[in-house]
Every structure is written in structure tokens, then in C-alpha cells.
Scaffold this motif. Structure first.
Motif, PDB file in Angstrom:
ATOM      1  N   ALA A  58       0.833  -1.205   0.000  1.00  0.00           N
ATOM      2  CA  ALA A  58       0.000   0.000   0.000  1.00  0.00           C
ATOM      3  C   ALA A  58       0.871   1.260   0.000  1.00  0.00           C
ATOM      4  O   ALA A  58       0.559   2.226  -0.708  1.00  0.00           O
ATOM      5  CB  ALA A  58      -0.927  -0.008   1.205  1.00  0.00           C
ATOM      6  N   GLY A  59       1.956   1.243   0.748  1.00  0.00           N
ATOM      7  CA  GLY A  59       2.850   2.398   0.778  1.00  0.00           C
ATOM      8  C   GLY A  59       3.517   2.653  -0.558  1.00  0.00           C
ATOM      9  O   GLY A  59       3.579   3.791  -1.027  1.00  0.00           O
ATOM     10  N   VAL A  60       4.012   1.598  -1.176  1.00  0.00           N
ATOM     11  CA  VAL A  60       4.659   1.746  -2.486  1.00  0.00           C
ATOM     12  C   VAL A  60       3.636   2.175  -3.538  1.00  0.00           C
ATOM     13  O   VAL A  60       3.919   3.039  -4.377  1.00  0.00           O
ATOM     14  CB  VAL A  60       5.375   0.433  -2.896  1.00  0.00           C
ATOM     15  CG1 VAL A  60       5.813   0.476  -4.346  1.00  0.00           C
ATOM     16  CG2 VAL A  60       6.563   0.184  -1.997  1.00  0.00           C
ATOM     17  N   GLY A  61       2.441   1.598  -3.484  1.00  0.00           N
ATOM     18  CA  GLY A  61       1.395   1.990  -4.433  1.00  0.00           C
ATOM     19  C   GLY A  61       0.991   3.444  -4.278  1.00  0.00           C
ATOM     20  O   GLY A  61       0.854   4.180  -5.263  1.00  0.00           O
ATOM     21  N   TYR A  66       0.681   9.005  -5.923  1.00  0.00           N
ATOM     22  CA  TYR A  66       0.542  10.387  -5.484  1.00  0.00           C
ATOM     23  C   TYR A  66       1.828  11.193  -5.537  1.00  0.00           C
ATOM     24  O   TYR A  66       1.776  12.423  -5.657  1.00  0.00           O
ATOM     25  CB  TYR A  66      -0.046  10.419  -4.075  1.00  0.00           C
ATOM     26  CG  TYR A  66      -1.468   9.900  -4.051  1.00  0.00           C
ATOM     27  CD1 TYR A  66      -2.489  10.619  -4.652  1.00  0.00           C
ATOM     28  CD2 TYR A  66      -1.771   8.692  -3.460  1.00  0.00           C
ATOM     29  CE1 TYR A  66      -3.789  10.151  -4.651  1.00  0.00           C
ATOM     30  CE2 TYR A  66      -3.069   8.213  -3.450  1.00  0.00           C
ATOM     31  CZ  TYR A  66      -4.072   8.948  -4.044  1.00  0.00           C
ATOM     32  OH  TYR A  66      -5.359   8.474  -4.050  1.00  0.00           O
ATOM     33  N   PHE A  67       2.996  10.563  -5.449  1.00  0.00           N
ATOM     34  CA  PHE A  67       4.239  11.325  -5.473  1.00  0.00           C
ATOM     35  C   PHE A  67       4.972  11.198  -6.802  1.00  0.00           C
ATOM     36  O   PHE A  67       5.490  12.162  -7.330  1.00  0.00           O
ATOM     37  CB  PHE A  67       5.147  10.913  -4.312  1.00  0.00           C
ATOM     38  CG  PHE A  67       4.566  11.257  -2.979  1.00  0.00           C
ATOM     39  CD1 PHE A  67       4.460  12.573  -2.569  1.00  0.00           C
ATOM     40  CD2 PHE A  67       4.098  10.270  -2.145  1.00  0.00           C
ATOM     41  CE1 PHE A  67       3.907  12.899  -1.353  1.00  0.00           C
ATOM     42  CE2 PHE A  67       3.542  10.583  -0.916  1.00  0.00           C
ATOM     43  CZ  PHE A  67       3.446  11.899  -0.518  1.00  0.00           C
ATOM     44  N   MET A  68       5.037   9.975  -7.348  1.00  0.00           N
ATOM     45  CA  MET A  68       5.725   9.770  -8.612  1.00  0.00           C
ATOM     46  C   MET A  68       4.808  10.026  -9.811  1.00  0.00           C
ATOM     47  O   MET A  68       5.267  10.099 -10.931  1.00  0.00           O
ATOM     48  CB  MET A  68       6.290   8.349  -8.689  1.00  0.00           C
ATOM     49  CG  MET A  68       7.344   8.044  -7.631  1.00  0.00           C
ATOM     50  SD  MET A  68       8.775   9.111  -7.724  1.00  0.00           S
ATOM     51  CE  MET A  68       9.458   8.607  -9.276  1.00  0.00           C
ATOM     52  N   LYS A  69       3.514  10.091  -9.574  1.00  0.00           N
ATOM     53  CA  LYS A  69       2.511  10.349 -10.625  1.00  0.00           C
ATOM     54  C   LYS A  69       2.604   9.318 -11.754  1.00  0.00           C
ATOM     55  O   LYS A  69       2.529   9.650 -12.932  1.00  0.00           O
ATOM     56  CB  LYS A  69       2.665  11.751 -11.197  1.00  0.00           C
ATOM     57  CG  LYS A  69       2.745  12.854 -10.174  1.00  0.00           C
ATOM     58  CD  LYS A  69       1.403  13.381  -9.832  1.00  0.00           C
ATOM     59  CE  LYS A  69       1.478  14.661  -9.054  1.00  0.00           C
ATOM     60  NZ  LYS A  69       1.325  14.521  -7.652  1.00  0.00           N
ATOM     61  N   ASP A  73       0.216   0.760 -16.669  1.00  0.00           N
ATOM     62  CA  ASP A  73      -0.892  -0.186 -16.784  1.00  0.00           C
ATOM     63  C   ASP A  73      -1.268  -0.812 -15.449  1.00  0.00           C
ATOM     64  O   ASP A  73      -2.457  -0.974 -15.153  1.00  0.00           O
ATOM     65  CB  ASP A  73      -0.522  -1.311 -17.768  1.00  0.00           C
ATOM     66  CG  ASP A  73      -0.364  -0.808 -19.193  1.00  0.00           C
ATOM     67  OD1 ASP A  73      -0.974   0.239 -19.511  1.00  0.00           O
ATOM     68  OD2 ASP A  73       0.358  -1.454 -19.976  1.00  0.00           O
ATOM     69  N   VAL A  74      -0.287  -1.167 -14.653  1.00  0.00           N
ATOM     70  CA  VAL A  74      -0.564  -1.843 -13.381  1.00  0.00           C
ATOM     71  C   VAL A  74      -1.340  -0.922 -12.442  1.00  0.00           C
ATOM     72  O   VAL A  74      -2.368  -1.315 -11.873  1.00  0.00           O
ATOM     73  CB  VAL A  74       0.750  -2.323 -12.724  1.00  0.00           C
ATOM     74  CG1 VAL A  74       0.496  -2.872 -11.342  1.00  0.00           C
ATOM     75  CG2 VAL A  74       1.432  -3.364 -13.592  1.00  0.00           C
ATOM     76  N   LEU A  75      -0.872   0.291 -12.293  1.00  0.00           N
ATOM     77  CA  LEU A  75      -1.551   1.218 -11.391  1.00  0.00           C
ATOM     78  C   LEU A  75      -2.906   1.643 -11.943  1.00  0.00           C
ATOM     79  O   LEU A  75      -3.831   1.901 -11.172  1.00  0.00           O
ATOM     80  CB  LEU A  75      -0.665   2.422 -11.102  1.00  0.00           C
ATOM     81  CG  LEU A  75       0.543   2.094 -10.230  1.00  0.00           C
ATOM     82  CD1 LEU A  75       1.436   3.291 -10.072  1.00  0.00           C
ATOM     83  CD2 LEU A  75       0.108   1.576  -8.890  1.00  0.00           C
ATOM     84  N   TYR A  76      -3.040   1.688 -13.242  1.00  0.00           N
ATOM     85  CA  TYR A  76      -4.354   1.981 -13.816  1.00  0.00           C
ATOM     86  C   TYR A  76      -5.327   0.855 -13.481  1.00  0.00           C
ATOM     87  O   TYR A  76      -6.471   1.104 -13.103  1.00  0.00           O
ATOM     88  CB  TYR A  76      -4.246   2.176 -15.331  1.00  0.00           C
ATOM     89  CG  TYR A  76      -5.573   2.395 -16.010  1.00  0.00           C
ATOM     90  CD1 TYR A  76      -6.406   3.433 -15.627  1.00  0.00           C
ATOM     91  CD2 TYR A  76      -5.999   1.567 -17.040  1.00  0.00           C
ATOM     92  CE1 TYR A  76      -7.622   3.640 -16.244  1.00  0.00           C
ATOM     93  CE2 TYR A  76      -7.209   1.759 -17.665  1.00  0.00           C
ATOM     94  CZ  TYR A  76      -8.019   2.797 -17.265  1.00  0.00           C
ATOM     95  OH  TYR A  76      -9.223   3.001 -17.874  1.00  0.00           O
ATOM     96  N   LEU A  82      -9.814  -0.301  -6.953  1.00  0.00           N
ATOM     97  CA  LEU A  82      -9.908   0.414  -5.684  1.00  0.00           C
ATOM     98  C   LEU A  82     -10.431   1.828  -5.912  1.00  0.00           C
ATOM     99  O   LEU A  82      -9.976   2.518  -6.822  1.00  0.00           O
ATOM    100  CB  LEU A  82      -8.529   0.495  -5.022  1.00  0.00           C
ATOM    101  CG  LEU A  82      -7.881  -0.823  -4.640  1.00  0.00           C
ATOM    102  CD1 LEU A  82      -6.496  -0.580  -4.068  1.00  0.00           C
ATOM    103  CD2 LEU A  82      -8.730  -1.566  -3.637  1.00  0.00           C
ATOM    104  N   PRO A  83     -11.354   2.292  -5.101  1.00  0.00           N
ATOM    105  CA  PRO A  83     -11.903   3.648  -5.290  1.00  0.00           C
ATOM    106  C   PRO A  83     -10.992   4.725  -4.701  1.00  0.00           C
ATOM    107  O   PRO A  83     -11.291   5.329  -3.681  1.00  0.00           O
ATOM    108  CB  PRO A  83     -13.240   3.570  -4.547  1.00  0.00           C
ATOM    109  CG  PRO A  83     -13.003   2.566  -3.469  1.00  0.00           C
ATOM    110  CD  PRO A  83     -12.046   1.567  -4.044  1.00  0.00           C
TER     111      PRO A  83
END
Length: 156
Positions: A58-61, A66-69, A73-76, A82-83
Motif C-alpha cells: 500500500a505504501g509503495v502503491g 501520489y508522489f511519482m505520478k 498499466d498496473v496502477l491503472y 480500488l476507489p
């Protein structure tokens, strides 16, 4: 030979059998209890390691979003499940998945027309502009949907 004669001298009685059974069970307990405590420790360690793994993921995600923007594909895919919120307009939150959908669709069109974007200062400014446009559009959509919901208007 002497040990064998000693065994033969004892008579087999219910009391001897009972004593022998107790001795065997007593000697067997020393093998049972350490395993029982070990299983308990394994369960506790598994729960602790699982909890720490969830916190790290969760921290890395969150750091990537939010910081690396990161817009990969994975984060999308994660934001579609997740909402997560990227912004807040009045009392309505703007979904990160809506923002990424708008941004990635505009970048896909550009890359289809011009080819893969090179990492230059000019393209970095263009990407920054498209990110802002996608966020503005996502904010407008969230505000519109929130106001429609408050007014009782449904869009089918």
C-alpha cells in the motif's frame, strides 16, 4: 540376557500395563508440546508478515500514484478496482481511475498519430498539459455527476 530375564520375571497385569501406558504417553508429550507451540508461533509470524506486506504494498502503491505520478498499466488496473481519489471538488471526490482513463486515452491518440513520445523537455511540457486537461475534465465530470445526483437527475 539379564535384561530379558528381568522382563520375563514381571507378570503382565492391568496395573503394569497402566504404568507402562502412562510412561509412554509422558515420554511422547515432550515431542507433542514443542510442535504445538511452534504452530502457534508460525501462525502469529504469518499474520505479522502478511500485515507488513500489505502495508509495504500500500505504501509503495500510494507513493507511485501520489508522489511519482505513475500512469502505468498496473496502477491503472489497481485504480479501476480500488476507489482511490485524485482530487476533491466541494464534497465529491474525483476518481483516480477516471483521471487516468482520460489522460491515457489522450496520450494513446497522440502516440498513434506521432509515434512513441521521446523524453524531451517539449514533450514533458505537453504531457504535463495533458495531465492538467485530464484532471480538469475529470473534476468537471465528478462535479456534474454530484450535482445531478443532488438534484435527483439520472443519466441513462
Amino acid at each position: 540376557m539379564l535384561g530379558r530375564k528381568k522382563v520375563l520375571d514381571q507378570q503382565i497385569t492391568t496395573e503394569n500395563i497402566h504404568k507402562h501406558r502412562k510412561a509412554i504417553l509422558r515420554n511422547g508429550r515432550k515431542f507433542k508440546f514443542p510442535v504445538q507451540y511452534l504452530q502457534h508461533r508460525v501462525i502469529i509470524n504469518t499474520i505479522i508478515i502478511g500485515f507488513l506486506a500489505i502495508l509495504i504494498v500500500a505504501g509503495v502503491g500510494g507513493w507511485q500514484l501520489y508522489f511519482m505520478k505513475n500512469t502505468g498499466d498496473v496502477l491503472y488496473g489497481i485504480t479501476r478496482v480500488l476507489p482511490l481519489s485524485v482530487a476533491k471538488i466541494d464534497k465529491w471526490s474525483v476518481k483516480y481511475s477516471d483521471y487516468l482513463m482520460l489522460y491515457r486515452s489522450s496520450i494513446a491518440v497522440i502516440e498513434r498519430q506521432e509515434g512513441k513520445l521521446q523524453e524531451t523537455a517539449e514533450n514533458a511540457e505537453r504531457l504535463k498539459m495533458y495531465k492538467r486537461l485530464a484532471l480538469d475534465t475529470a473534476e468537471e465530470n465528478a462535479l456534474t455527476m454530484g450535482l445531478a445526483k443532488d438534484m435527483g437527475v439520472s443519466v441513462a
